[in-house]
Design a protein around this motif. Structure first.
Motif, mmCIF file in Angstrom:
data_model
loop_
_atom_site.group_PDB
_atom_site.id
_atom_site.type_symbol
_atom_site.label_atom_id
_atom_site.label_comp_id
_atom_site.label_asym_id
_atom_site.label_seq_id
_atom_site.Cartn_x
_atom_site.Cartn_y
_atom_site.Cartn_z
ATOM 1 N N TYR A 52 1.029 -1.205 0.017
ATOM 2 C CA TYR A 52 -0.044 0.000 -0.053
ATOM 3 C C TYR A 52 0.814 1.171 -0.047
ATOM 4 O O TYR A 52 0.261 2.191 0.068
ATOM 5 C CB TYR A 52 -0.779 0.054 1.194
ATOM 6 C CG TYR A 52 -1.809 -1.043 1.391
ATOM 7 C CD1 TYR A 52 -2.364 -1.620 0.023
ATOM 8 C CD2 TYR A 52 -2.546 -1.312 2.598
ATOM 9 C CE1 TYR A 52 -3.217 -2.707 0.282
ATOM 10 C CE2 TYR A 52 -3.381 -2.385 2.793
ATOM 11 C CZ TYR A 52 -3.846 -2.935 1.537
ATOM 12 O OH TYR A 52 -4.968 -3.985 1.698
ATOM 13 N N CYS A 198 -11.311 -2.424 9.333
ATOM 14 C CA CYS A 198 -10.157 -1.850 8.719
ATOM 15 C C CYS A 198 -11.032 -0.645 8.116
ATOM 16 O O CYS A 198 -11.922 -0.788 7.585
ATOM 17 C CB CYS A 198 -9.506 -2.576 7.582
ATOM 18 S SG CYS A 198 -8.747 -1.307 6.505
ATOM 19 N N GLU A 199 -10.509 0.612 8.323
ATOM 20 C CA GLU A 199 -11.154 1.923 7.824
ATOM 21 C C GLU A 199 -11.088 1.953 6.365
ATOM 22 O O GLU A 199 -11.988 3.055 5.822
ATOM 23 C CB GLU A 199 -10.707 3.087 8.530
ATOM 24 C CG GLU A 199 -9.509 3.475 8.470
ATOM 25 C CD GLU A 199 -8.846 4.579 9.420
ATOM 26 O OE1 GLU A 199 -8.227 4.271 10.393
ATOM 27 O OE2 GLU A 199 -8.842 5.410 9.110
HETATM 28 S S1 SF4 Z 1 -6.363 0.768 8.604
HETATM 29 FE FE1 SF4 Z 1 -6.563 -0.894 7.123
HETATM 30 S S2 SF4 Z 1 -5.368 -0.417 5.314
HETATM 31 FE FE2 SF4 Z 1 -4.725 0.703 7.123
HETATM 32 S S3 SF4 Z 1 -2.945 -0.377 7.960
HETATM 33 FE FE3 SF4 Z 1 -4.979 -0.970 9.124
HETATM 34 S S4 SF4 Z 1 -5.664 -2.810 8.118
HETATM 35 FE FE4 SF4 Z 1 -4.136 -1.861 6.661
#
Ligand code: SF4
Length: 327
Positions: A52, A198-199
């Motif tokens: 990511y 997870c947002e």
């Molecule tokens: S919020 Fe979601 S995308 Fe961000 S690090 Fe945590 S799990 Fe991964």
């Protein structure tokens, strides 16, 4: 004044990111990239970057890229003195757990995770009391202190294998409710869930998938299992970021959408110029705290070093190592 191309030693890397960085903006990145490449040599450092991370980090300064399972496995093998974790804090903690003699740096201490923040060690102790004898499987997206209270860890790539490896009828799976429900749908093991989300992935909806299919006929929809179950029900395939990458590599869908953090599409689209990536953009604000500027600063100042209390580290390491033993 904008400097012309070909003035930085990293200019030959530009082709790797030209699909996402306009040429006129490249000089703003190239200076930091040159400095980071030199600092890595000086410090004997490697950069581990999550899928990511933005393309200039992923393609231009990272030594190893992958999902959290791949980064954990790679962290164990690192021989360099310093690991810079271009990802979020729990990933840096996992690297430190698995390779404790190395200096592990996180460029921004505030790079957290809504899943990791959803549960405390005390919550896990209370669950253990409420469900005596039921093994606790904890997603790697948690603090070392939470891992230390767990029996075994898992990632989105190996959650089903980990649960089934325990040979029990029931497990507690923390903290991602949707990942737990999605895995429960694939296995006979009964899964007790927590309410973390997870947002980034919780924002995708089944209606959005239907709209994507209407607006982009023939689209293939690939979803991360942190998305709600009703989203997975509308998708063509669900899997970790590594599984999504491998699906694209093998199946080569002409038109595709990845229901996950949006830098993932940016990073893999370059390998497949013949495929059309539709890119709804859900950014992770925690992942985006990591920049070339703070990676450079981390290597210049050797900050911020990740440390874990010894008592916690021993127990948390056991939970992660048990996971890595599962085939
Ligand atoms: S919020 Fe979601 S995308 Fe961000 S690090 Fe945590 S799990 Fe991964």
């Amino acid at each position: 004044m904008v400097r012309a191309m070909e003035q930085f030693s990293s200019d030959q890397l530009y082709a790797k990111v030209s699909h996402s960085i306009p040429a006129i903006e490249w000089p703003a990145f190239a200076g930091d990239i040159d400095a980071i490449l030199a600092l890595k040599r000086d410090r004997n450092a490697v950069i581990l970057a999550h899928n990511y991370q933005t393309p200039e980090i992923y393609h231009c300064v990272a030594d190893i890229v992958g999902d959290s399972l791949a980064l954990a496995r790679e962290a164990m093998q690192v021989e360099a003195d310093v690991i810079v974790l271009a990802g979020v804090h729990f990933m840096a903690e996992t690297a430190k757990l698995l390779n404790p003699s190395k200096t592990v740096l996180i460029p921004d201490r505030g790079a957290g995770c809504s899943l990791a923040d959803s549960i405390t060690p005390e919550d896990v102790r209370l669950l253990r009391q409420s469900y005596p004898g039921v093994p606790i499987v904890t997603y790697v997206n948690t603090s070392a202190a939470v891992k230390a209270e767990s029996d075994i860890c898992c990632t989105s790539g190996n959650a089903r294998a980990v649960i089934e490896s325990l040979g029990v009828e029931r497990v507690i799976m923390l903290p991602d409710e949707y990942l737990a429900r999605n895995i429960a749908a694939e296995t006979k093991v009964k899964v007790i869930t927590w309410t973390g989300h997870c947002e980034v992935h919780e924002r995708f909806s089944a209606e959005e998938v239907r709209q994507l299919r209407e607006n982009h006929p023939g689209i293939v929809v690939l979803a991360h299992p942190e998305c709600p179950p009703e989203v997975l029900a509308e998708a063509d395939f669900a899997g970790s970021t590594a599984a999504i990458s491998s699906y694209v590599a093998k199946q080569r869908p002409p038109r595709v959408v990845l229901l996950t953090e949006c830098s993932m599409s940016d990073n893999i689209a370059i390998q497949y110029p013949d495929l059309e990536f539709i890119r709804p953009c859900n950014l992770c604000p925690h992942m985006k705290r990591i920049t070339l500027g703070n990676i450079r600063h981390a290597l210049e100042t050797m900050q911020h070093q990740v440390t874990i209390d010894d008592g916690i580290a021993v127990r948390a390491r056991l939970a992660v190592e048990r996971m890595l033993e599962v085939k």
